[in-house]
Design a protein around this motif. Sequence first.
Motif, PDB file in Angstrom:
ATOM      1  N   HIS A   1       0.875  -1.177   0.000  1.00 54.06           N
ATOM      2  CA  HIS A   1       0.000   0.000   0.000  1.00 54.06           C
ATOM      3  C   HIS A   1       0.912   1.227   0.000  1.00 54.06           C
ATOM      4  O   HIS A   1       1.334   1.698   1.054  1.00 54.06           O
ATOM      5  N   PRO A   2       1.269   1.769  -1.180  1.00 53.93           N
ATOM      6  CA  PRO A   2       2.291   2.822  -1.260  1.00 53.93           C
ATOM      7  C   PRO A   2       1.919   4.074  -0.474  1.00 53.93           C
ATOM      8  O   PRO A   2       0.743   4.421  -0.323  1.00 53.93           O
ATOM      9  N   VAL A   3       2.951   4.751   0.025  1.00 50.40           N
ATOM     10  CA  VAL A   3       2.797   6.026   0.726  1.00 50.40           C
ATOM     11  C   VAL A   3       3.780   7.009   0.099  1.00 50.40           C
ATOM     12  O   VAL A   3       4.969   6.714  -0.014  1.00 50.40           O
ATOM     13  N   GLY A   4       3.294   8.194  -0.292  1.00 51.30           N
ATOM     14  CA  GLY A   4       4.100   9.110  -1.076  1.00 51.30           C
ATOM     15  C   GLY A   4       4.732  10.258  -0.337  1.00 51.30           C
ATOM     16  O   GLY A   4       5.296  11.151  -0.961  1.00 51.30           O
ATOM     17  N   SER A   5       4.680  10.273   1.001  1.00 50.17           N
ATOM     18  CA  SER A   5       5.338  11.351   1.740  1.00 50.17           C
ATOM     19  C   SER A   5       5.782  10.840   3.099  1.00 50.17           C
ATOM     20  O   SER A   5       5.208   9.879   3.640  1.00 50.17           O
ATOM     21  N   VAL A   6       6.795  11.487   3.652  1.00 45.09           N
ATOM     22  CA  VAL A   6       7.269  11.119   4.984  1.00 45.09           C
ATOM     23  C   VAL A   6       6.185  11.388   6.019  1.00 45.09           C
ATOM     24  O   VAL A   6       6.009  10.620   6.970  1.00 45.09           O
ATOM     25  N   ALA A   7       5.426  12.470   5.841  1.00 41.40           N
ATOM     26  CA  ALA A   7       4.344  12.777   6.779  1.00 41.40           C
ATOM     27  C   ALA A   7       3.314  11.651   6.813  1.00 41.40           C
ATOM     28  O   ALA A   7       2.822  11.277   7.885  1.00 41.40           O
ATOM     29  N   ASP A   8       2.990  11.091   5.643  1.00 39.29           N
ATOM     30  CA  ASP A   8       2.016   9.993   5.608  1.00 39.29           C
ATOM     31  C   ASP A   8       2.591   8.718   6.208  1.00 39.29           C
ATOM     32  O   ASP A   8       1.867   7.937   6.836  1.00 39.29           O
ATOM     33  N   LEU A   9       3.890   8.475   6.025  1.00 43.01           N
ATOM     34  CA  LEU A   9       4.507   7.322   6.683  1.00 43.01           C
ATOM     35  C   LEU A   9       4.451   7.471   8.195  1.00 43.01           C
ATOM     36  O   LEU A   9       4.157   6.510   8.919  1.00 43.01           O
ATOM     37  N   ALA A  10       4.738   8.684   8.693  1.00 38.25           N
ATOM     38  CA  ALA A  10       4.654   8.925  10.134  1.00 38.25           C
ATOM     39  C   ALA A  10       3.223   8.732  10.635  1.00 38.25           C
ATOM     40  O   ALA A  10       3.005   8.171  11.721  1.00 38.25           O
ATOM     41  N   ALA A  11       2.246   9.164   9.836  1.00 36.35           N
ATOM     42  CA  ALA A  11       0.845   8.984  10.234  1.00 36.35           C
ATOM     43  C   ALA A  11       0.480   7.508  10.304  1.00 36.35           C
ATOM     44  O   ALA A  11      -0.235   7.074  11.221  1.00 36.35           O
ATOM     45  N   ARG A  12       0.960   6.713   9.355  1.00 35.27           N
ATOM     46  CA  ARG A  12       0.685   5.267   9.408  1.00 35.27           C
ATOM     47  C   ARG A  12       1.352   4.631  10.619  1.00 35.27           C
ATOM     48  O   ARG A  12       0.781   3.738  11.253  1.00 35.27           O
ATOM     49  N   LEU A  13       2.562   5.082  10.929  1.00 31.73           N
ATOM     50  CA  LEU A  13       3.226   4.541  12.101  1.00 31.73           C
ATOM     51  C   LEU A  13       2.439   4.866  13.364  1.00 31.73           C
ATOM     52  O   LEU A  13       2.236   3.991  14.225  1.00 31.73           O
ATOM     53  N   LEU A  14       1.972   6.091  13.491  1.00 30.70           N
ATOM     54  CA  LEU A  14       1.190   6.465  14.677  1.00 30.70           C
ATOM     55  C   LEU A  14      -0.111   5.686  14.748  1.00 30.70           C
ATOM     56  O   LEU A  14      -0.543   5.284  15.844  1.00 30.70           O
ATOM     57  N   ALA A  15      -0.759   5.461  13.611  1.00 27.89           N
ATOM     58  CA  ALA A  15      -1.981   4.651  13.617  1.00 27.89           C
ATOM     59  C   ALA A  15      -1.686   3.226  14.082  1.00 27.89           C
ATOM     60  O   ALA A  15      -2.473   2.619  14.824  1.00 27.89           O
ATOM     61  N   THR A  16      -0.543   2.702  13.663  1.00 25.86           N
ATOM     62  CA  THR A  16      -0.130   1.365  14.093  1.00 25.86           C
ATOM     63  C   THR A  16       0.126   1.329  15.598  1.00 25.86           C
ATOM     64  O   THR A  16      -0.293   0.402  16.297  1.00 25.86           O
ATOM     65  N   LEU A  17       0.821   2.337  16.104  1.00 26.14           N
ATOM     66  CA  LEU A  17       1.109   2.408  17.535  1.00 26.14           C
ATOM     67  C   LEU A  17      -0.166   2.577  18.349  1.00 26.14           C
ATOM     68  O   LEU A  17      -0.322   1.975  19.422  1.00 26.14           O
TER      69      LEU A  17
END
Length: 431
Positions: free
Chosen positions: A62-78
């Motif tokens: 599930h591609p992510v095109g920005s560092v901000a979106d990667l950080a958001a996915r990480l926070l959702a996971t946490l």
Amino acid sequence: MSETPMNTLQYRFDGPEDAPVLILGPSLGTTWHMWDRQVPELAKQWRIFRFDLPGHGGAPAHPVGSVADLAARLLATLDAAGVRRFGYAGCALGGAIGTELALRHPERLASLALIAASPRFGTADEFRQRGVIVRTNGLDPIARTAPERWFTSGFAAAQPAITEWAVQMVRTTDPGCYIAACESLASFDVRGELARVGVPTLVLVGSDDQVTGPAEARTLVAGIPDARLAVVPGASHLVPVEQPAAVTDLLVRHFSTAWQPAYDIAIGQMAISAAPAKPVLAAPAPITPIAEIAPPAVQPEVRGRPDQYDAGMKVRREVLGDAHVDRALAQADEFSGDFQDFVTRYAWGEIWNRPGLDRRSRSCVTLTALVAGGHLDELAFHTRAALRNGLTPVEIKEVLLQAAVYCGVPAANSAFKVAQQVIREETTPEE
């Protein structure tokens, strides 16, 4: 390990369930296994949380095109895992995620380690060019050259098994997710925001890192108020793999002595209880910033229709590349400067920036129009732009075949020669 919905990341825990959480973030093209040599020691004091980037290590693509979106996915996971407050250590792209967390979500972060990191990774052109190569040739050329970027030559020669592991790790990554991660790094630039990083930060770099080396590390240390520098001798970019013992020791010292108290204990955030200690890592000598970052100029109030120059310049650089735009602007003089201004505002700020067509479609229209007009010089750099906008060589060929029917065979014949040369230059991996 975890099941992985679209808005979260694949992860695993190691270590005591009641210990404070320490997150280890991976580099582009790697998996959580790049941290295998650190986990046994770190897990004695912390609950280690490792994650894979989308499409890496068998994670869902599930591609992510920005560092901000990667950080958001990480926070959702946490959040889903019940983790509120944590320490974070990240390598390269993983370090960019850590910086993003420190800037946008400081209440979640207790301490930070940035490894082989930078406030800006090279140039946008470099990563978009890498995306063009992957889109055209797959990941094999990138995989074969990974050991040269990641390890010193001596280590690569002495550790053939690890070198082959690195190649296979890249080769098995999902190409679309790799390209999206390149786009994330291409658009990442926090040089003007480093002073707002408010957590204790260790900046760690290999002495022989040719990707994000000591110069980039010193820029981070110069900009982050509470930062210390550690240079690991005899290591290149993937320093946790090449010098695992040294990196483990530095991380243990940093996170044992530099863990910022929680903002609000009442909401369940946890801080490490540690006796005050003298800093273990010596503060670096005074560092002169590589470039002083000036505050943004105050723009005059604009009434009525907004000026499209800045928006146009952004789109122009994203489509044509910094090198091309810089050349065009450098060649402008009193005679041609107004024309460059006009093109930036109206062609790029008004037309290319309209929402009605995506950039791939606009590239198709532009290539056809240039063939019809016989504008071969512009066809060359717009063929490069089409590759950057996501068109494949096969799709560009189809556009030119279509143009041959409606614009004429002689015009298309000349266009094929130009486009063929550009595609060869842009999609041939560097040796």
